[in-house]
Design a protein around this motif. Structure first.
Motif, mmCIF file in Angstrom:
data_model
loop_
_atom_site.group_PDB
_atom_site.id
_atom_site.type_symbol
_atom_site.label_atom_id
_atom_site.label_comp_id
_atom_site.label_asym_id
_atom_site.label_seq_id
_atom_site.Cartn_x
_atom_site.Cartn_y
_atom_site.Cartn_z
ATOM 1 N N THR A 246 0.830 -1.208 0.000
ATOM 2 C CA THR A 246 0.000 0.000 0.000
ATOM 3 C C THR A 246 0.860 1.251 0.000
ATOM 4 O OG1 THR A 246 -1.657 -1.219 1.252
ATOM 5 C CG2 THR A 246 -1.893 1.162 1.176
ATOM 6 N N LEU A 247 1.928 1.233 0.797
ATOM 7 C CA LEU A 247 2.788 2.416 0.848
ATOM 8 C C LEU A 247 3.440 2.662 -0.510
ATOM 9 C CD1 LEU A 247 4.349 2.026 4.399
ATOM 10 C CD2 LEU A 247 2.826 3.840 3.618
ATOM 11 N N ASP A 248 3.852 1.584 -1.192
ATOM 12 C CA ASP A 248 4.422 1.740 -2.535
ATOM 13 C C ASP A 248 3.426 2.414 -3.461
ATOM 14 O OD1 ASP A 248 6.792 0.649 -1.887
ATOM 15 O OD2 ASP A 248 6.378 -1.370 -2.716
ATOM 16 N N TYR A 249 2.186 1.906 -3.425
ATOM 17 C CA TYR A 249 1.138 2.417 -4.302
ATOM 18 C C TYR A 249 0.841 3.880 -3.969
ATOM 19 C CZ TYR A 249 -3.439 2.725 -6.609
ATOM 20 O OH TYR A 249 -4.505 3.098 -7.397
ATOM 21 N N ALA A 250 0.685 4.161 -2.655
ATOM 22 C CA ALA A 250 0.319 5.515 -2.235
ATOM 23 C C ALA A 250 1.413 6.510 -2.595
ATOM 24 C CB ALA A 250 0.053 5.540 -0.731
ATOM 25 N N LYS A 251 2.663 6.076 -2.393
ATOM 26 C CA LYS A 251 3.789 6.974 -2.676
ATOM 27 C C LYS A 251 3.818 7.309 -4.161
ATOM 28 C CE LYS A 251 8.810 7.147 -2.168
ATOM 29 N NZ LYS A 251 9.996 6.370 -1.789
ATOM 30 N N GLN A 252 3.636 6.267 -4.967
ATOM 31 C CA GLN A 252 3.684 6.498 -6.406
ATOM 32 C C GLN A 252 2.503 7.338 -6.883
ATOM 33 O OE1 GLN A 252 3.836 3.285 -9.302
ATOM 34 N NE2 GLN A 252 3.964 5.059 -10.685
ATOM 35 N N GLN A 253 1.323 7.013 -6.346
ATOM 36 C CA GLN A 253 0.143 7.780 -6.751
ATOM 37 C C GLN A 253 0.292 9.246 -6.342
ATOM 38 O OE1 GLN A 253 -3.625 7.388 -4.657
ATOM 39 N NE2 GLN A 253 -4.666 6.907 -6.573
ATOM 40 N N ASP A 254 0.909 9.464 -5.196
ATOM 41 C CA ASP A 254 1.117 10.825 -4.716
ATOM 42 C C ASP A 254 1.995 11.598 -5.711
ATOM 43 O OD1 ASP A 254 1.353 13.072 -3.126
ATOM 44 O OD2 ASP A 254 1.505 11.925 -1.272
ATOM 45 N N GLU A 255 3.082 10.940 -6.176
ATOM 46 C CA GLU A 255 4.007 11.634 -7.085
ATOM 47 C C GLU A 255 3.401 11.867 -8.459
ATOM 48 O OE1 GLU A 255 7.472 9.197 -6.755
ATOM 49 O OE2 GLU A 255 7.902 9.999 -4.746
#
Ligand code: NA
Ligand code: NA
Lengths: 305, 194, 426
Positions: A246-255
């Motif tokens: 989830t953190l990977d996904y959230a970080k990428q979506q944020d960028e």
């Protein structure tokens, strides 16, 4: 035999809040193939965050993922507030380190007397500041802005310290309220800006990053206790793996999301005097640490890493 | 909708006291909702500051108001009912049908009363932020009123409705035995929807 | 699911109140589907069906309409409409349609409208030589405008279920609402000429001006609501409280309201809204069980297996809603079906505001269709006419409403022009 697990949450299918459920189900299937059938009910199908959490506490629903901010309210156990102490957690990587630490595990364990097994806490989108009329670039400009917040003690304390005029409003009415300027501003994350089309009505996005939006996956203790130890271990392990995914996904979506927002005409700015805001809210970390030794321990772990 | 409620049934004794009390609470709650919401608009638009507890408190009042009034509302015939088929039956058949069909309803309400009480009890430790905020600003410390006292409204409301239906049933049963004519005012087809 | 519908039909037919039918059948379904252990959730779902900020609009808009009614606004609206169209052939029938249109602007509910207007206008039309059954039907069908022209409780409920802008939904209802008025006016004139209903002399100008002045405060309420929402003074939910404050204000200025009449209106409104909110509360049990059983997904894929043609899906959607509308009331239909229908709406890429206008018009028409048609019940009981006679007279008027429903479904601009012109983004 395959055990069905009903897993409810309130996020839509592109939101990190959904990924924490799907990645949990995938990991579990890899760890113990065929042992569980995880049925995910996204999009408030079975209720909002608070209702889903209550259903799990009542033992009617097997598991849910709900905003961390709801847990202290529903269970009366304050420790999960630790994640949202202002500016304590610096970024997604820092979050990952902490969420898998001993201090975090103790916070999950603290939910057991309330009938919950905490399995995962992830950041589903770091919070920033959206304003309608003009960009907030300096701390003084927060003063008096009618800002929608979640009406809970921690958030009220933080936003009153920053100087906005906090407004309580059901989340469903936020879009309309921004459109008609009933409210001036909103503290929000990139994924919700995109998912709820808030960019249509708010064009000034200040990167404050004041706290993560933590969401916790919990299972009913009665249900958890009914499984054999190896399945219990698999459930816990799947929880941990879902945090990373989830953190990977959230970080990428944020960028990538920031780029998308800019393309849609949203002005993204930094706060010139971020230290001033940090100064204003700094005492809250101490105040909340006194509410629970678990919070104090989490704060110490955060400050040491 | 009539706003001058015809006085039906006995108005004295415990029943009259109960009706008077419920009506008083209904009027007070309705007034409170209007007052809080207007105050919220004025506070936010005129003074630029918001009553952060307003939304939550109004919801609690609405919940209590709804469930508390169910019994009286039922008695006044506000519940929408399709009377076409029973209306075509002979009187005695119709009365027997009414009594028989009340049974599943009473069972359902009993389940709700029971589970409602358990559900409310499970959340004894959950507090009501709105009231804490109000108390905090008035007295400097939170009220710590358990959400249980909001949730228990479901049980209370279902219990009142249960009693109303039971009394209605007893009266019908007596009329059935004595072969008296029906009173026309119970369970009518009025009601205000959408 | 079959057992559920059978039990449902049996309970409705045997005269159990609709709200309790939903509760009993929903709970039975919960046990039959093997989810009996989840009975502990019943109280939560019952709460969830009421514990929503937006539902405050139900008592509040009812109260506003109620206060205006007690304050004599209904009479004034009728006077005003008479001054404008009373001189036409069969003038009282035109007055009825026009009054209903104006009343819709202050009332959020069709039933409030039918009961307030019916008691004045059905006898008035009757005195002008129109048959009571026709008069009753005209009032009943005109009341459909109540939830279509803003403000509207039904639109607000849809807006919350679908996450659509309530301000835009309000505006989207304006043109279809006026089209219903136009259609019914045309029908009333045609009838008046065919049957040779009498005419009455035109009202003097001075009287027109007096009537206008007396009615103006009520007529500007929808404007206040739309401007207040658009101007960011209040949210659509809060608009309901503002409407109450406004009704109190003009009632006190005109000295039409007394503390006692206000207090009584408060109590009466609270009792009526309890019975409506009980329906939403019980409907939330049923929709919970249907979701648990994944009925929305199953029904959506069933429809898609039949066809992927946009117009056929649209037709199925409307027939489905009209069918439910024959038996259920609008708010529970919306609560029960929106999880399913919004999925289909997304698949055929229909705008949520247009879809909402269509769905709301559809379920409100259901209030005037047999066998369970609350509007028909009300006007039949006021007029003292048999239900069957009223239904016969209502049939062509329902036809007019269905033509307008088709326009809403097929022509996006019909509903969307106003909201996109007035609330366009940026
Ligand atoms: Na209206
Ligand atoms: Na109908």
């Amino acid at each position: 035999a395959t055990r069905t697990l009903r897993f409810a949450h309130a996020a839509n299918e592109i939101h990190p809040g959904h990924i924490i459920a799907t990645s949990f189900a995938e990991s579990l299937e890899k760890l113990v193939p065929g042992a569980f059938d995880v049925q995910i009910f996204p999009n408030r199908q079975l209720g909002d965050d608070k209702q889903n959490l209550e259903s799990v506490v009542a033992g009617a629903l097997d598991m849910c993922n709900a905003s961390g901010v709801q847990y202290p309210l529903v269970t009366g156990r304050p420790a999960l507030d630790a994640y949202q102490l202002p500016f304590l957690i610096r970024d997604y990587d820092h979050f990952a380190k902490l969420a898998l630490s001993d201090a975090a595990q103790k916070i999950h364990d603290d939910l057991e007397p309330a009938g919950l097994i905490g399995l995962a806490t992830a950041d589903i989108g770091r919070r920033h500041f959206l304003s309608v009329a003009s960009a907030v670039k300096k701390t003084d400009q927060f003063a008096g802005l009618k800002t929608r917040i979640v009406p809970v003690p921690l958030h009220k304390a933080i936003w009153e310290a920053i100087g906005v005029s906090p407004v309580g409003l059901p989340y469903g009415e936020v879009y309309g309220a921004l459109e008609t300027k009933v409210i001036d501003a909103l503290e929000i994350n990139v994924s919700s800006m995109l998912g709820e089309n808030l960019w249509e009505v708010g064009k000034h996005f200040t990167l404050t990053g004041h706290y993560p939006w933590h969401a916790t996956t919990a299972m009913s203790k009665i249900v958890f206790d009914s499984f054999e130890p190896d399945l219990q271990a698999a459930l816990r392990e799947a929880g941990k793996q879902s945090v990373i995914a989830t953190l990977d996904y959230a970080k990428q979506q944020d960028e990538t999301g920031r780029g998308e927002l800019q393309e849609k005409g949203v002005e993204i700015v930094e706060l010139e005097d971020l230290d001033k805001v940090k100064e204003k809210v700094a005492p809250i970390v101490g105040q909340w640490s006194q509410k629970s030794p678990l919070i104090a321990e989490f704060v110490a772990a955060a400050e040491a890493s | 909708m009539d706003t001058t409620e015809p006085r039906s049934g006995r108005s004295g004794g415990i029943a009259g006291l109960y009706r008077g009390l419920i009506r008083f609470i209904a009027g007070t709650m309705m007034t409170a909702i209007v007052a809080i919401m207007v105050a919220q608009v004025v506070a936010r638009y005129v003074f630029g500051s918001s009553l952060i507890w307003a939304e939550e408190l109004c919801r609690y009042i609405l919940v209590w108001m709804t469930f508390l009034l169910l019994g009286l509302s039922y008695q006044k015939g506000e519940f929408v009912t399709l009377e076409m088929f029973p209306g075509a039956l002979p009187v005695t058949m119709r009365r027997i049908l009414r009594i028989v069909m009340a049974l599943p309803v009473l069972v359902f309400l009993a389940i709700v009363i029971w589970t409602g009480w358990i559900y409310a009890s499970r959340f004894d430790t959950q507090t009501t932020p709105a009231l804490d905020f109000i108390w905090g600003s008035l007295f400097g410390h939170p009220l710590h009123l358990s959400i249980r006292w909001i949730y228990v409204s479901v049980s209370v409301g279902a219990a009142l409705l249960f009693l109303h239906i039971l009394v209605d049933l007893a009266l019908r049963f007596r009329r059935l035995l004595r072969r008296e004519p029906d009173r026309a005012d119970v369970m009518g087809t009025s009601g205000e929807i959408a | 699911m079959g057992t559920f519908f059978a039990v449902f039909a049996l309970l409705v037919a045997t005269g159990v109140p609709i709200a309790l039918v939903l509760g009993v059948a929903g709970t039975l379904y919960l046990f039959l589907s093997g989810n009996g252990a989840m009975a502990i959730m019943l109280p939560q779902r019952m709460m969830a069906g009421v514990d929503q900020f937006v539902l405050l609009t139900i008592p509040l808009f009812l109260l506003a309409g109620n206060l205006m009614n007690v304050g004599g606004i209904t009479d004034r609206i009728v006077q005003f409409a008479r001054a404008m169209v009373g001189h036409r052939r069969g003038g009282m029938s035109s007055v009825t349609v026009l009054s209903a249109g104006f009343f819709a602007g202050i009332s959020g509910s069709a039933t409030a409208e039918a009961s307030a207007l019916g008691s004045i206008l059905i006898p008035a039309m009757n005195r002008q030589g129109m048959p009571s059954a026709y008069a009753a039907a005209l009032v009943g069908i005109s009341s459909i405008m109540g939830p279509i022209i803003p403000p509207s409780i039904t639109m607000i409920i849809y807006g919350v279920l679908a996450g659509a802008s309530i301000g835009q939904l309000f505006l989207a209802g304006v043109v279809p609402g006026m089209a219903i008025a136009g259609g019914l006016l045309a029908y009333a004139s045609w009838r008046a000429h065919r049957e040779g209903y009498p005419t009455t002399p035109r009202v003097a100008w001075s009287e027109c001006i007096v009537a206008t002045k007396r009615t103006l405060p009520a007529l500007i309420l929808p404007l206040i609501i739309l401007v207040g929402i658009k101007g960011g003074i209040f949210t659509p939910t809060e608009a309901a409280a503002v409407a109450v404050a406004y009704a109190l204000f003009i009632g006190l200025v005109y000295r039409d309201l007394t503390p006692t009449s206000i207090w009584n209106a408060m109590i009466a409104t609270a009792l009526v809204s309890a019975s409506i909110l009980f329906i939403t509360s019980m409907a939330s049990i049923v929709s919970f069980v249907l979701t648990l059983e994944r009925a929305p997904q199953k029904i959506a894929s069933m429809v898609l297996a039949l066809t992927d043609n946009k117009y056929l899906i649209l037709l199925i959607l409307n027939l489905f809603l009209l069918l439910l509308g024959m038996f259920l009331e609008p708010i529970s239909i919306l609560i029960l079906t929106m999880p399913i229908l919004l999925k289909l709406a997304a698949i055929i890429q229909m705008d949520p505001v247009q879809f909402g206008t269509m769905a709301v018009l559809n379920v409100v028409i259901g209030m005037a269709t047999p066998p369970v048609g609350i509007l028909l019940f009300i006007v039949a009981s006021i007029s003292g006419q048999p239900l069957s006679a009223v239904i016969r007279e209502a049939a062509p008027m329902i036809g007019i409403c269905i033509i307008i429903l088709m326009l809403v479904a097929l022509v996006p601009a019909f509903s969307l022009f106003l909201p996109s012109a007035l609330m366009a983004v940026n």
